[in-house]
Design an enzyme around this catalytic site. Structure first.
Site, PDB file in Angstrom:
ATOM      1  N   GLY A  10      81.935   6.823   4.201  1.00  0.00           N
ATOM      2  CA  GLY A  10      83.250   6.543   4.818  1.00  0.00           C
ATOM      3  C   GLY A  10      83.230   6.803   6.308  1.00  0.00           C
ATOM      4  O   GLY A  10      84.260   7.082   6.927  1.00  0.00           O
ATOM      5  N   SER A  12      82.855   4.875   8.724  1.00  0.00           N
ATOM      6  CA  SER A  12      83.293   3.772   9.596  1.00  0.00           C
ATOM      7  C   SER A  12      84.752   3.858   9.992  1.00  0.00           C
ATOM      8  O   SER A  12      85.235   3.012  10.742  1.00  0.00           O
ATOM      9  CB  SER A  12      83.034   2.452   8.877  1.00  0.00           C
ATOM     10  OG  SER A  12      83.654   2.490   7.609  1.00  0.00           O
ATOM     11  N   TYR A 152      94.730   7.180  -8.271  1.00  0.00           N
ATOM     12  CA  TYR A 152      94.087   7.816  -7.110  1.00  0.00           C
ATOM     13  C   TYR A 152      94.031   9.338  -7.308  1.00  0.00           C
ATOM     14  O   TYR A 152      92.976   9.960  -7.124  1.00  0.00           O
ATOM     15  CB  TYR A 152      94.894   7.455  -5.860  1.00  0.00           C
ATOM     16  CG  TYR A 152      94.461   8.127  -4.578  1.00  0.00           C
ATOM     17  CD1 TYR A 152      93.280   7.762  -3.941  1.00  0.00           C
ATOM     18  CD2 TYR A 152      95.251   9.112  -3.984  1.00  0.00           C
ATOM     19  CE1 TYR A 152      92.896   8.363  -2.744  1.00  0.00           C
ATOM     20  CE2 TYR A 152      94.880   9.710  -2.794  1.00  0.00           C
ATOM     21  CZ  TYR A 152      93.703   9.334  -2.176  1.00  0.00           C
ATOM     22  OH  TYR A 152      93.330   9.936  -0.996  1.00  0.00           O
ATOM     23  N   ALA A 154      94.137  10.998 -10.053  1.00  0.00           N
ATOM     24  CA  ALA A 154      93.200  11.342 -11.136  1.00  0.00           C
ATOM     25  C   ALA A 154      91.762  11.289 -10.639  1.00  0.00           C
ATOM     26  O   ALA A 154      90.927  12.133 -10.996  1.00  0.00           O
ATOM     27  CB  ALA A 154      93.388  10.374 -12.308  1.00  0.00           C
ATOM     28  N   SER A 155      91.452  10.317  -9.783  1.00  0.00           N
ATOM     29  CA  SER A 155      90.070  10.223  -9.271  1.00  0.00           C
ATOM     30  C   SER A 155      89.734  11.435  -8.392  1.00  0.00           C
ATOM     31  O   SER A 155      88.611  11.934  -8.407  1.00  0.00           O
ATOM     32  CB  SER A 155      89.863   8.912  -8.490  1.00  0.00           C
ATOM     33  OG  SER A 155      90.547   8.934  -7.244  1.00  0.00           O
ATOM     34  N   LYS A 156      90.720  11.918  -7.649  1.00  0.00           N
ATOM     35  CA  LYS A 156      90.498  13.097  -6.807  1.00  0.00           C
ATOM     36  C   LYS A 156      90.488  14.378  -7.654  1.00  0.00           C
ATOM     37  O   LYS A 156      89.777  15.331  -7.346  1.00  0.00           O
ATOM     38  CB  LYS A 156      91.568  13.190  -5.717  1.00  0.00           C
ATOM     39  CG  LYS A 156      91.557  12.010  -4.735  1.00  0.00           C
ATOM     40  CD  LYS A 156      90.261  11.940  -3.950  1.00  0.00           C
ATOM     41  CE  LYS A 156      90.340  10.948  -2.804  1.00  0.00           C
ATOM     42  NZ  LYS A 156      89.136  10.911  -1.989  1.00  0.00           N
TER      43      LYS A 156
HETATM   44  N1  LIG Z   1      94.509   9.645   5.348  1.00  0.00           N
HETATM   45  C1  LIG Z   1      95.087  10.439   4.480  1.00  0.00           C
HETATM   46  O1  LIG Z   1      96.304  10.712   4.581  1.00  0.00           O
HETATM   47  C2  LIG Z   1      94.304  11.080   3.374  1.00  0.00           C
HETATM   48  C3  LIG Z   1      94.942  12.078   2.619  1.00  0.00           C
HETATM   49  C4  LIG Z   1      94.216  12.688   1.599  1.00  0.00           C
HETATM   50  C5  LIG Z   1      92.928  12.315   1.341  1.00  0.00           C
HETATM   51  N2  LIG Z   1      92.336  11.334   2.076  1.00  0.00           N
HETATM   52  C6  LIG Z   1      90.969  10.984   1.755  1.00  0.00           C
HETATM   53  O2  LIG Z   1      90.183  11.081   2.917  1.00  0.00           O
HETATM   54  C7  LIG Z   1      89.077  10.183   2.834  1.00  0.00           C
HETATM   55  C8  LIG Z   1      89.023   9.342   4.101  1.00  0.00           C
HETATM   56  O3  LIG Z   1      90.218   8.568   4.167  1.00  0.00           O
HETATM   57  P1  LIG Z   1      90.763   7.925   5.515  1.00  0.00           P
HETATM   58  O4  LIG Z   1      92.194   8.282   5.583  1.00  0.00           O
HETATM   59  O5  LIG Z   1      89.861   8.252   6.629  1.00  0.00           O
HETATM   60  O6  LIG Z   1      90.714   6.385   5.092  1.00  0.00           O
HETATM   61  P2  LIG Z   1      90.184   5.086   5.838  1.00  0.00           P
HETATM   62  O7  LIG Z   1      90.418   5.186   7.294  1.00  0.00           O
HETATM   63  O8  LIG Z   1      90.770   3.960   5.070  1.00  0.00           O
HETATM   64  O9  LIG Z   1      88.606   5.143   5.593  1.00  0.00           O
HETATM   65  C9  LIG Z   1      88.094   4.966   4.304  1.00  0.00           C
HETATM   66  C10 LIG Z   1      86.581   4.907   4.373  1.00  0.00           C
HETATM   67  O10 LIG Z   1      86.113   4.683   3.043  1.00  0.00           O
HETATM   68  C11 LIG Z   1      85.160   3.652   3.070  1.00  0.00           C
HETATM   69  N3  LIG Z   1      85.205   2.835   1.877  1.00  0.00           N
HETATM   70  C12 LIG Z   1      86.294   2.257   1.314  1.00  0.00           C
HETATM   71  N4  LIG Z   1      85.924   1.466   0.306  1.00  0.00           N
HETATM   72  C13 LIG Z   1      84.567   1.540   0.243  1.00  0.00           C
HETATM   73  C14 LIG Z   1      83.610   0.920  -0.591  1.00  0.00           C
HETATM   74  N5  LIG Z   1      83.950   0.037  -1.541  1.00  0.00           N
HETATM   75  N6  LIG Z   1      82.307   1.224  -0.395  1.00  0.00           N
HETATM   76  C15 LIG Z   1      81.918   2.091   0.579  1.00  0.00           C
HETATM   77  N7  LIG Z   1      82.792   2.696   1.404  1.00  0.00           N
HETATM   78  C16 LIG Z   1      84.099   2.403   1.246  1.00  0.00           C
HETATM   79  C17 LIG Z   1      85.548   2.770   4.255  1.00  0.00           C
HETATM   80  O11 LIG Z   1      84.374   2.086   4.700  1.00  0.00           O
HETATM   81  P3  LIG Z   1      84.413   0.493   5.013  1.00  0.00           P
HETATM   82  O12 LIG Z   1      85.571   0.294   5.924  1.00  0.00           O
HETATM   83  O13 LIG Z   1      83.095   0.219   5.626  1.00  0.00           O
HETATM   84  O14 LIG Z   1      84.587  -0.145   3.680  1.00  0.00           O
HETATM   85  C18 LIG Z   1      86.063   3.780   5.256  1.00  0.00           C
HETATM   86  O15 LIG Z   1      85.033   4.244   6.067  1.00  0.00           O
HETATM   87  C19 LIG Z   1      89.309   9.343   1.567  1.00  0.00           C
HETATM   88  O16 LIG Z   1      88.536   9.868   0.522  1.00  0.00           O
HETATM   89  C20 LIG Z   1      90.771   9.550   1.278  1.00  0.00           C
HETATM   90  O17 LIG Z   1      91.049   9.402  -0.093  1.00  0.00           O
HETATM   91  C21 LIG Z   1      92.996  10.703   3.098  1.00  0.00           C
END
Ligand SMILES: NC(=O)c1ccc[n+]([C@@H]2O[C@H](COP(=O)([O-])OP(=O)(O)OC[C@H]3O[C@@H](n4cnc5c(N)ncnc54)[C@H](OP(=O)(O)O)[C@@H]3O)[C@@H](O)[C@H]2O)c1
Length: 242
Positions: A10, A12, A152, A154-156
């Site tokens: 993740g 990117s 979501y 449940a996966s976490k």
């Molecule tokens: N933002 C929040 O409020 C929040 C809250 C709680 C937990 N989280 C968790 O924090 C983590 C990062 O989230 P974020 O907010 O930074 O989200 P984000 O900006 O949407 O980034 C998600 C990342 O996951 C990668 N990803 C998604 N689908 C993928 C796939 N099929 N294969 C490989 N990589 C994939 C994306 O890579 P590509 O773009 O290259 O596909 C991207 O780098 C996640 O696990 C999320 O569940 C976020």
């Protein structure tokens, strides 16, 4: 001798990109994402760019290739992984009745099953001695209810459950999960503006930024956290107290 890397999935976007930028000052990184162009943009924000590698893999569409693909990537680059940070994640906010088996599978493949496959590679004989730390990005919603987020969450929850058992099974390798509250990333920006602004207004310490999570990840990877394993930790500005 093989070269040691920190693997960040993740990388990117959002939290993963912030982890990459911060950790790039001190470690060689393998940046992983499904899209090379976005990974290259993230790499451009890193220090010591020439030292890092890009591993492009879609954990949903290419799920069956994760194990062999990562094994071959490490072998081809004469690389081992000492720190693994799993930030890849996706959510589909939908009432359960509207979930299809395909949606459910996609969420679980990216958020949980890919971790299992990556760990299976990192625990192979060629890498196991090098591995020191695993940090998995879970979510506050794994422990607090939220309409539309059942799959979501449940996966976490699966991530959290795995951490407790693996802390015992893998020691002295440390494994922890971080549970962010609502953080200002592209994932959060995909929710309606009114919804997210309302939540941030209520959080005791206000809006979270990706760097707030990256700083905590860096702490968990450091020797300052050498007696911390098997924990699932809220980093949420106090959102979990609401
Ligand atoms: N933002 C929040 O409020 C929040 C809250 C709680 C937990 N989280 C968790 O924090 C983590 C990062 O989230 P974020 O907010 O930074 O989200 P984000 O900006 O949407 O980034 C998600 C990342 O996951 C990668 N990803 C998604 N689908 C993928 C796939 N099929 N294969 C490989 N990589 C994939 C994306 O890579 P590509 O773009 O290259 O596909 C991207 O780098 C996640 O696990 C999320 O569940 C976020």
């Amino acid at each position: 001798m093989a070269t040691c890397y920190t693997l960040i999935t993740g990388a990117s976007s959002g939290i993963g990109a912030a982890c990459a930028k911060l950790l790039s000052t001190q470690s060689r990184l393998i940046l992983c994402g499904s899209n090379r162009e976005r990974l290259e943009q993230s790499l451009a924000q890193c220090a010591q760019q020439e030292k890092h590698l890009l591993w492009v893999c879609d954990f949903d569409a290419q799920f069956d290739e994760v194990f062999d693909g990562l094994s071959a990537f490490l072998k081809d680059n004469d690389a081992v992984v000492d720190n693994y940070v799993h930030c890849a994640g996706l959510t589909r906010i939908l009432p359960l009745k509207d979930f299809t088996p395909t949606y459910t599978k996609t969420v679980f493949q990216v958020n949980f099953f890919s971790i299992v496959e990556i760990l299976r590679v990192l625990l192979k004989r060629m890498n196991q001695k090098a591995l020191r730390n695993v940090v998995l990005i879970s979510a506050l919603v794994s422990q607090r209810g939220d309409r539309g987020n059942a799959i979501y969450a449940a996966s976490k929850g699966a991530v959290n459950g795995m951490v407790y058992s693996l802390a015992q099974e893998l020691a002295p390798i440390r494994i922890n999960a971080v549970m962010p509250g609502l953080v200002n990333t592209p994932m959060a920006q995909r929710t309606p503006e009114e919804f997210r602004e309302k939540i941030w207004a209520k959080i005791p310490l206000g809006k979270g930024e990706p760097e707030d999570i990256a700083n905590y990840v860096a702490f968990l990877l450091s020797d300052k956290a050498r007696w911390i394993t098997g924990q699932t930790i809220f980093v949420d500005g106090g959102q979990s107290t609401l």
